[in-house]
Design a protein around this motif. Structure first.
Motif, PDB file in Angstrom:
ATOM      1  N   THR A  87     -11.406 -19.065  -0.864  1.00  0.00           N
ATOM      2  CA  THR A  87      -9.964 -18.812  -0.845  1.00  0.00           C
ATOM      3  C   THR A  87      -9.669 -17.400  -0.359  1.00  0.00           C
ATOM      4  OG1 THR A  87      -9.596 -20.334  -2.693  1.00  0.00           O
ATOM      5  CG2 THR A  87      -7.867 -18.710  -2.258  1.00  0.00           C
ATOM      6  N   PRO A  88      -8.804 -17.240   0.635  1.00  0.00           N
ATOM      7  CA  PRO A  88      -8.435 -15.891   1.069  1.00  0.00           C
ATOM      8  C   PRO A  88      -7.562 -15.209   0.025  1.00  0.00           C
ATOM      9  CG  PRO A  88      -7.118 -17.536   2.241  1.00  0.00           C
ATOM     10  CD  PRO A  88      -8.124 -18.292   1.423  1.00  0.00           C
ATOM     11  N   ALA A  89      -7.772 -13.907  -0.162  1.00  0.00           N
ATOM     12  CA  ALA A  89      -7.002 -13.158  -1.152  1.00  0.00           C
ATOM     13  C   ALA A  89      -6.730 -11.752  -0.644  1.00  0.00           C
ATOM     14  CB  ALA A  89      -7.743 -13.100  -2.489  1.00  0.00           C
ATOM     15  N   LEU A  90      -5.550 -11.241  -0.962  1.00  0.00           N
ATOM     16  CA  LEU A  90      -5.175  -9.862  -0.664  1.00  0.00           C
ATOM     17  C   LEU A  90      -4.928  -9.157  -1.988  1.00  0.00           C
ATOM     18  CD1 LEU A  90      -2.632 -10.422   2.268  1.00  0.00           C
ATOM     19  CD2 LEU A  90      -4.989  -9.613   2.461  1.00  0.00           C
ATOM     20  N   ALA A  91      -5.587  -8.013  -2.178  1.00  0.00           N
ATOM     21  CA  ALA A  91      -5.388  -7.210  -3.386  1.00  0.00           C
ATOM     22  C   ALA A  91      -4.617  -5.963  -2.987  1.00  0.00           C
ATOM     23  CB  ALA A  91      -6.729  -6.837  -4.015  1.00  0.00           C
ATOM     24  N   VAL A  92      -3.397  -5.832  -3.473  1.00  0.00           N
ATOM     25  CA  VAL A  92      -2.537  -4.693  -3.141  1.00  0.00           C
ATOM     26  C   VAL A  92      -2.571  -3.723  -4.315  1.00  0.00           C
ATOM     27  CG1 VAL A  92      -0.248  -3.965  -2.394  1.00  0.00           C
ATOM     28  CG2 VAL A  92      -1.087  -6.247  -1.783  1.00  0.00           C
ATOM     29  N   VAL A  93      -3.097  -2.528  -4.074  1.00  0.00           N
ATOM     30  CA  VAL A  93      -3.366  -1.564  -5.140  1.00  0.00           C
ATOM     31  C   VAL A  93      -2.353  -0.418  -5.104  1.00  0.00           C
ATOM     32  CG1 VAL A  93      -5.093  -0.004  -6.125  1.00  0.00           C
ATOM     33  CG2 VAL A  93      -5.813  -2.127  -5.025  1.00  0.00           C
ATOM     34  N   ASP A  94      -1.748  -0.143  -6.260  1.00  0.00           N
ATOM     35  CA  ASP A  94      -0.857   1.015  -6.434  1.00  0.00           C
ATOM     36  C   ASP A  94       0.414   0.942  -5.601  1.00  0.00           C
ATOM     37  OD1 ASP A  94      -2.384   2.288  -8.350  1.00  0.00           O
ATOM     38  OD2 ASP A  94      -3.581   3.379  -6.885  1.00  0.00           O
ATOM     39  N   ALA A  95       0.938  -0.253  -5.375  1.00  0.00           N
ATOM     40  CA  ALA A  95       2.249  -0.371  -4.734  1.00  0.00           C
ATOM     41  C   ALA A  95       3.332  -0.161  -5.786  1.00  0.00           C
ATOM     42  CB  ALA A  95       2.409  -1.736  -4.079  1.00  0.00           C
ATOM     43  N   SER A  96       4.417   0.497  -5.407  1.00  0.00           N
ATOM     44  CA  SER A  96       5.521   0.673  -6.362  1.00  0.00           C
ATOM     45  C   SER A  96       6.232  -0.651  -6.607  1.00  0.00           C
ATOM     46  CB  SER A  96       6.511   1.719  -5.835  1.00  0.00           C
ATOM     47  OG  SER A  96       7.075   1.288  -4.592  1.00  0.00           O
ATOM     48  N   ARG A  97       6.222  -1.507  -5.593  1.00  0.00           N
ATOM     49  CA  ARG A  97       6.807  -2.841  -5.712  1.00  0.00           C
ATOM     50  C   ARG A  97       6.104  -3.749  -4.729  1.00  0.00           C
ATOM     51  NH1 ARG A  97      13.162  -3.425  -4.783  1.00  0.00           N
ATOM     52  NH2 ARG A  97      12.505  -3.093  -2.616  1.00  0.00           N
ATOM     53  N   LEU A  98       5.832  -4.964  -5.150  1.00  0.00           N
ATOM     54  CA  LEU A  98       5.142  -5.923  -4.283  1.00  0.00           C
ATOM     55  C   LEU A  98       6.006  -7.156  -4.107  1.00  0.00           C
ATOM     56  CD1 LEU A  98       2.639  -6.952  -2.750  1.00  0.00           C
ATOM     57  CD2 LEU A  98       1.732  -7.756  -4.935  1.00  0.00           C
ATOM     58  N   ARG A 128      -9.462  -8.950   0.632  1.00  0.00           N
ATOM     59  CA  ARG A 128      -9.142  -7.773   1.456  1.00  0.00           C
ATOM     60  C   ARG A 128      -8.277  -6.851   0.594  1.00  0.00           C
ATOM     61  NH1 ARG A 128     -10.438  -6.092   6.861  1.00  0.00           N
ATOM     62  NH2 ARG A 128      -8.582  -5.427   7.995  1.00  0.00           N
ATOM     63  N   THR A 129      -8.656  -5.580   0.489  1.00  0.00           N
ATOM     64  CA  THR A 129      -7.936  -4.631  -0.348  1.00  0.00           C
ATOM     65  C   THR A 129      -6.992  -3.782   0.498  1.00  0.00           C
ATOM     66  OG1 THR A 129      -9.838  -4.543  -1.839  1.00  0.00           O
ATOM     67  CG2 THR A 129      -8.200  -2.812  -2.071  1.00  0.00           C
ATOM     68  N   ILE A 130      -5.757  -3.636   0.013  1.00  0.00           N
ATOM     69  CA  ILE A 130      -4.735  -2.881   0.728  1.00  0.00           C
ATOM     70  C   ILE A 130      -4.205  -1.771  -0.183  1.00  0.00           C
ATOM     71  CG2 ILE A 130      -2.466  -3.006   1.839  1.00  0.00           C
ATOM     72  CD1 ILE A 130      -3.061  -6.044   2.209  1.00  0.00           C
ATOM     73  N   PRO A 131      -4.304  -0.493   0.215  1.00  0.00           N
ATOM     74  CA  PRO A 131      -3.729   0.582  -0.591  1.00  0.00           C
ATOM     75  C   PRO A 131      -2.205   0.571  -0.509  1.00  0.00           C
ATOM     76  CG  PRO A 131      -4.678   1.484   1.425  1.00  0.00           C
ATOM     77  CD  PRO A 131      -5.005   0.022   1.411  1.00  0.00           C
ATOM     78  N   GLY A 132      -1.535   0.482  -1.666  1.00  0.00           N
ATOM     79  CA  GLY A 132      -0.070   0.437  -1.685  1.00  0.00           C
ATOM     80  C   GLY A 132       0.582   1.801  -1.556  1.00  0.00           C
ATOM     81  N   ARG A 133      -0.162   2.861  -1.814  1.00  0.00           N
ATOM     82  CA  ARG A 133       0.309   4.250  -1.646  1.00  0.00           C
ATOM     83  C   ARG A 133       1.618   4.523  -2.389  1.00  0.00           C
ATOM     84  NH1 ARG A 133      -0.917   2.683   3.811  1.00  0.00           N
ATOM     85  NH2 ARG A 133      -3.046   3.275   4.333  1.00  0.00           N
ATOM     86  N   ARG A 134       1.811   3.819  -3.512  1.00  0.00           N
ATOM     87  CA  ARG A 134       3.006   4.002  -4.350  1.00  0.00           C
ATOM     88  C   ARG A 134       4.297   3.767  -3.572  1.00  0.00           C
ATOM     89  NH1 ARG A 134       1.149   9.310  -7.932  1.00  0.00           N
ATOM     90  NH2 ARG A 134      -0.740   8.344  -8.746  1.00  0.00           N
ATOM     91  N   GLN A 135       4.224   2.821  -2.645  1.00  0.00           N
ATOM     92  CA  GLN A 135       5.388   2.439  -1.850  1.00  0.00           C
ATOM     93  C   GLN A 135       5.597   0.932  -1.968  1.00  0.00           C
ATOM     94  OE1 GLN A 135       5.662   4.479   2.103  1.00  0.00           O
ATOM     95  NE2 GLN A 135       3.591   5.183   1.618  1.00  0.00           N
ATOM     96  N   LEU A 143      -8.871   6.975   5.147  1.00  0.00           N
ATOM     97  CA  LEU A 143     -10.133   6.420   4.673  1.00  0.00           C
ATOM     98  C   LEU A 143     -10.287   6.629   3.176  1.00  0.00           C
ATOM     99  CD1 LEU A 143     -12.707   7.437   7.461  1.00  0.00           C
ATOM    100  CD2 LEU A 143     -11.978   5.114   6.858  1.00  0.00           C
ATOM    101  N   ARG A 144      -9.910   7.797   2.681  1.00  0.00           N
ATOM    102  CA  ARG A 144     -10.020   8.067   1.238  1.00  0.00           C
ATOM    103  C   ARG A 144      -9.082   7.165   0.444  1.00  0.00           C
ATOM    104  NH1 ARG A 144     -10.001  13.559   3.097  1.00  0.00           N
ATOM    105  NH2 ARG A 144     -12.104  14.461   3.017  1.00  0.00           N
ATOM    106  N   GLN A 145      -7.889   6.909   0.974  1.00  0.00           N
ATOM    107  CA  GLN A 145      -6.973   5.986   0.290  1.00  0.00           C
ATOM    108  C   GLN A 145      -7.555   4.578   0.242  1.00  0.00           C
ATOM    109  OE1 GLN A 145      -3.345   6.596   2.621  1.00  0.00           O
ATOM    110  NE2 GLN A 145      -2.428   7.711   0.914  1.00  0.00           N
ATOM    111  N   ASP A 146      -8.128   4.137   1.373  1.00  0.00           N
ATOM    112  CA  ASP A 146      -8.765   2.818   1.406  1.00  0.00           C
ATOM    113  C   ASP A 146      -9.933   2.754   0.428  1.00  0.00           C
ATOM    114  OD1 ASP A 146      -7.005   1.947   3.335  1.00  0.00           O
ATOM    115  OD2 ASP A 146      -8.363   2.314   5.015  1.00  0.00           O
ATOM    116  N   LEU A 147     -10.727   3.828   0.395  1.00  0.00           N
ATOM    117  CA  LEU A 147     -11.885   3.873  -0.500  1.00  0.00           C
ATOM    118  C   LEU A 147     -11.463   3.811  -1.959  1.00  0.00           C
ATOM    119  CD1 LEU A 147     -14.889   4.268  -1.097  1.00  0.00           C
ATOM    120  CD2 LEU A 147     -14.534   6.729  -0.853  1.00  0.00           C
ATOM    121  N   THR A 148     -10.443   4.585  -2.329  1.00  0.00           N
ATOM    122  CA  THR A 148      -9.963   4.582  -3.713  1.00  0.00           C
ATOM    123  C   THR A 148      -9.499   3.192  -4.121  1.00  0.00           C
ATOM    124  OG1 THR A 148      -9.308   6.904  -3.583  1.00  0.00           O
ATOM    125  CG2 THR A 148      -8.280   5.579  -5.308  1.00  0.00           C
TER     126      THR A 148
END
Length: 275
Positions: free
Chosen positions: A206-217, A160-167, A110-115
């Motif tokens: 328009t649907p959109a996905l925001a991927v945050v802090d991924a090492s590679r997308l 929709r926001t997705i935490p990338g968790r540096r992965q 939850l904290r990762q999603d919140l950040t």
């Protein structure tokens, strides 16, 4: 006059301050960007100045309001508890973290999603001077909350926001995979949510996905109907997009979307239409 109340419109430090009578009727508002007080009832002028004085800075102009737009009229009639504009990024998750009884692992997620939501929300909010308006945690019955509804010159985006968790994150037609975690059905979810929002707003969303802090997308080449965003280029990409809405259309759609009644269960689908 006693009993006047000052109520904010929008997130703290932004938007207007409305001065209302005890029965909720607005008698004035203070536009902080224009540094101007618009008075609807001149007999309350001195009382309005007195109650707003703690919020004023610099040289403030005061007078009758400009000719109201449709958005202004709708906002004046909107009760504060029906206004979604004050929602903070991650508002729903903040409540879950404060009152939920989830285990340690679930709370960490939850904290990762919140950040991630807070980071993207702050970036979208920063677009306001460019003519964009953003709502956070918009309740969409049957789907759950929309993380961010972004309305601006380039159109309306259901995010929709997705935490990338540096992965490494991979966005496919139906699923999103982050690292070695179980794939998530975010593409299917955001398509459905955007279609429902399109029907309710009677304007293309328009649907959109925001991927945050991924090492590679990585995005599959077949994903063409979903806008995939990644900081720090997410908001510059939106600003650089072709213009689809004029400023009055943006304000009218924002006024409609901030009203909780727009999203009520059982509301009939509007015909799909562009603005």
């Amino acid at each position: 006059m006693r009993g006047l109340k000052v109520l904010p419109s929008g997130r703290p430090g932004r938007g207007r301050l409305y001065v209302n009578l005890p029965d909720g009727q607005a008698v004035a508002w203070y536009d902080r960007q224009a540094n101007r007080i618009s008075v609807l009832a001149d007999d309350h002028r001195e009382a309005v100045l007195a109650v707003l004085r703690p919020y004023l800075s610099g040289t403030v102009s005061i007078g009758p309001p400009p000719v109201p737009t449709a958005g202004d009229l709708r906002r004046l009639a909107l009760p504060p508890d029906a206004d979604l504009a004050p929602n903070r990024p991650g508002e729903t998750l903040l409540g879950e973290l404060e009152h939920g009884a989830a285990g340690t692992r679930a709370r960490h997620r939850l904290r990762q999603d919140l950040t991630a939501q807070q980071r993207m929300g702050d970036a979208f909010d920063a677009l306001e001077p460019e003519g964009w308006r953003t709502l956070h945690c918009v309740p969409l019955p049957g789907f759950g909350p929309i993380d961010h509804l972004v309305i601006g010159p380039a159109g309306i985006f259901c995010v929709r926001t997705i935490p990338g968790r540096r992965q490494r994150a991979v966005v496919g037609d139906l699923l999103v995979t982050v690292g070695r975690a179980e794939p998530r059905p975010d593409p299917r979810w955001i398509r459905g949510a955007a279609a429902r929002a399109t029907a309710l707003l009677a304007a293309k969303v328009t649907p959109a996905l925001a991927v945050v802090d991924a090492s590679r997308l990585e995005t599959a080449p077949t994903v063409r109907d979903i806008r995939v965003l990644q900081p720090p280029t997410a908001t510059p990409d939106l600003v650089a997009s072709p213009t689809a809405l004029k400023p009055p259309d943006v304000e009218a759609l924002f006024a409609q979307a901030r009203d909780t009644e727009t999203w009520l269960p059982g509301r009939p689908h509007s015909s799909l239409a562009g603005v």
